[in-house]
Motif scaffolding. Structure first.
Motif, PDB file in Angstrom:
ATOM      1  N   ASP A  21       3.891  12.652   6.032  1.00 37.14           N
ATOM      2  CA  ASP A  21       3.355  12.252   4.724  1.00 37.14           C
ATOM      3  C   ASP A  21       3.817  13.191   3.617  1.00 37.14           C
ATOM      4  OD1 ASP A  21       1.904  14.454   5.435  1.00 37.14           O
ATOM      5  OD2 ASP A  21      -0.066  13.597   4.941  1.00 37.14           O
ATOM      6  N   GLY A  74       1.409  11.406  -5.590  1.00 43.30           N
ATOM      7  CA  GLY A  74       0.887  12.360  -4.622  1.00 43.30           C
ATOM      8  C   GLY A  74       0.591  13.705  -5.244  1.00 43.30           C
ATOM      9  N   LYS A 104       2.716  15.745  -1.224  1.00 37.80           N
ATOM     10  CA  LYS A 104       1.892  15.099  -0.194  1.00 37.80           C
ATOM     11  C   LYS A 104       1.573  13.697  -0.713  1.00 37.80           C
ATOM     12  CE  LYS A 104      -1.649  16.290   3.099  1.00 37.80           C
ATOM     13  NZ  LYS A 104      -2.869  15.516   3.102  1.00 37.80           N
ATOM     14  N   MET A 105       2.178  12.709  -0.070  1.00 37.64           N
ATOM     15  CA  MET A 105       2.110  11.339  -0.597  1.00 37.64           C
ATOM     16  C   MET A 105       0.705  10.751  -0.477  1.00 37.64           C
ATOM     17  SD  MET A 105       5.563   9.520   0.736  1.00 37.64           S
ATOM     18  CE  MET A 105       5.543  10.136   2.405  1.00 37.64           C
ATOM     19  N   THR A 106       0.330   9.959  -1.484  1.00 34.61           N
ATOM     20  CA  THR A 106      -0.953   9.269  -1.419  1.00 34.61           C
ATOM     21  C   THR A 106      -0.780   7.779  -1.141  1.00 34.61           C
ATOM     22  OG1 THR A 106      -0.873   9.140  -3.831  1.00 34.61           O
ATOM     23  CG2 THR A 106      -2.286  10.838  -2.876  1.00 34.61           C
ATOM     24  N   ALA A 108       2.007   5.675   0.977  1.00 29.66           N
ATOM     25  CA  ALA A 108       3.255   5.626   1.730  1.00 29.66           C
ATOM     26  C   ALA A 108       4.046   4.351   1.465  1.00 29.66           C
ATOM     27  CB  ALA A 108       2.964   5.766   3.223  1.00 29.66           C
TER      28      ALA A 108
END
Lengths: 126, 361
Positions: A21, A74, A104-106, A108
């Protein structure tokens, strides 16, 4: 011009590498060549949560100032602080030591909207 | 857009070309930092053929120049040149230029490319009463600037003229690179010494090639406009359109040293009064004491974060590796070492007023 096939790309000439992620982001070989000698990279958004397309920092060449746009929504979890002392790494190794941030992806699902290397090649006429 | 006589050479060398003052010009070849360093340490060659050349001749030549120029051209002797500006009637500057005295009745005025038409009209207006002979030779002349500490050695094989004997702001007219009657001028815009060569367009390609050949052993490289700007800014040389323009006075721009009230010229009375009263604002040089790069148009503040002025030129200095700039501030803040703030995006970055040049050999 180097356009690695294992990376994703944006129309703003950024590359994205997805690992779980976390996405690592930098600017492409094409972008660094167009900008010329990079003398400053400013990222003051570490620990902030931003939406896709928001400005997360600035890259300055001798004659130009360019905004850096977030390729994926993110939290900015890391900035490559070595660029503060050695911004020229963006020129010499744009896909390696010249990386800029980790996100940090929120969401995907946004990854699917990024370009493949073939699509990016077409965009820059390579 | 106009080309210079050397445009094909630049493209063949892989230069990045940009429009500048109506010309298609090389902004960089290999990279601005290496080009900058080449001029500081070795020698580089610039095509600056976009610059304008006016000849003013005849028995009234000096009278016309004295009328429009801020400096005292009567001090010139044959083979000497002088930096000056042309004040307008409203307190500003029409252009800055170099006046060359070829002989008592023949002068060359070298003006900025972006101002060729404006300057021609401006000088012509005053010439209506004076009656000197004027010729705009801008489209017949090319200009190569060969700059750097190795310029004399690197170019000596191309001319019988003793280059080491030409003092700053002097010139000789002689054979260069196989071409007759080249104006070989010990002037430049880099602070690293060298020459500016005025040549006829039809000779330009041959001269360019021979300069690169002769300089090869000295590490000569072609240099673009981007490095020209960082080099001149490290010296604090004004750039028309940035640091001086139609609205800035020679006094506030720090050009008092080329503004001589020993003679009459356009707007002299008002400028003299301004000098005596002290200008309200002043062009200063500053360097950032923290990381960042000042840019044209960024605002300047005092320690209380009150606006005091604006940046007119700024860059990351390749020689000093710090942010440097020039800008106008209220006269209260002009003293050396005064702490000021530069607003860079949303940050107030501390800076201090410094003495020019930024770069010292």
């Amino acid at each position: 011009m180097n356009i690695p096939s294992d990376l994703k790309y944006t129309k703003d000439h950024e590359w994205v590498k997805i690992e779980g992620d976390v996405a690592t982001v930098g600017i492409t070989d094409f972008a660094q060549g167009e900008l010329g000698d990079i003398v400053y990279v400013e990222v003051e958004t570490v620990d902030e949560e931003l939406e896709r397309e928001e400005v997360f920092g600035t890259v300055e060449a001798v004659k130009t100032v360019s905004d850096l746009f977030l390729p994926l929504s993110g939290e900015i979890v890391e900035f490559n602080e070595s660029l503060e002392e050695e911004p020229e790494k963006v020129n010499s190794d744009p896909y390696g030591e010249g990386w800029m941030i980790k996100i940090k992806m929120t969401d995907a699902s946004e990854v699917e909207d990024l370009m493949s290397s073939d699509e990016y090649k077409e965009l820059v006429g390579a | 857009m106009k080309n210079t006589a050397l445009t094909d050479k630049h493209i063949a060398l892989g230069a990045k070309m940009v429009p500048f003052a109506g010309f298609n010009m090389p902004v960089q070849y290999e990279g601005v930092n290496i080009e900058h360093e080449t001029v500081r340490e070795h020698v580089g060659v610039f095509d600056v053929s976009h610059m304008g050349e006016f000849f003013v001749t005849g028995p009234k030549a000096l009278e016309l120049i004295q009328k429009v120029s801020s400096n005292d051209a009567s001090k010139l002797t044959d083979g000497r040149a002088q930096y000056c500006c042309m004040p307008n009637e409203d307190g500003g500057i029409v252009d800055d230029l170099i006046v060359y005295r070829i002989n008592e009745e023949k002068y060359l005025l070298v003006v900025n490319a972006s101002n060729i038409e404006k300057d021609w009209k401006w000088i012509s207006k005053y010439n209506e009463e004076i009656g000197a002979t004027m010729e705009d030779a801008s489209e017949q002349y090319s200009l190569l600037a060969i700059q750097g500490p190795k310029a004399v050695e690197a170019m000596q094989s191309l001319t019988p003229t003793d280059l080491s004997a030409i003092k700053p702001f002097h010139f000789e007219i002689g054979e260069f690179a196989g071409m007759p009657e080249v104006i070989i001028s010990a002037t430049g815009y880099t602070g690293s010494g060298g020459f500016e060569m005025y040549i006829k367009n039809e000779s330009a390609e041959q001269v360019w090639d021979r300069v690169l050949e002769a300089g090869a052993d000295y590490g000569i490289k072609p240099i673009g406009l981007a490095a020209r700007d960082t080099l001149r800014l490290e010296m604090g040389f004004c750039l028309y359109g940035n640091d001086i323009d139609d609205t800035t006075s020679p006094i506030e721009a720090g050009l008092g040293w080329v503004t001589k009230f020993t003679k009459d010229f356009v707007n002299a009375d008002a400028l003299k009064a301004e000098k005596e009263a002290g200008p309200k604002r002043k062009l200063i040089a500053f360097e950032l004491t923290e990381r960042g790069i000042p840019r044209q148009g960024y605002e300047l503040f005092n320690q209380d974060e009150e606006a005091i002025g604006v940046v007119t030129s700024g860059t990351m200095s390749p020689s000093l590796n710090k942010g440097i700039g020039m800008g106008y501030v209220l006269a209260d803040y002009k003293a050396l070492e005064t702490g000021i703030l530069v607003k860079i995006r949303k940050n107030m970055v501390p800076a201090k007023v410094v003495k020019l040049p930024f770069y010292k050999k």
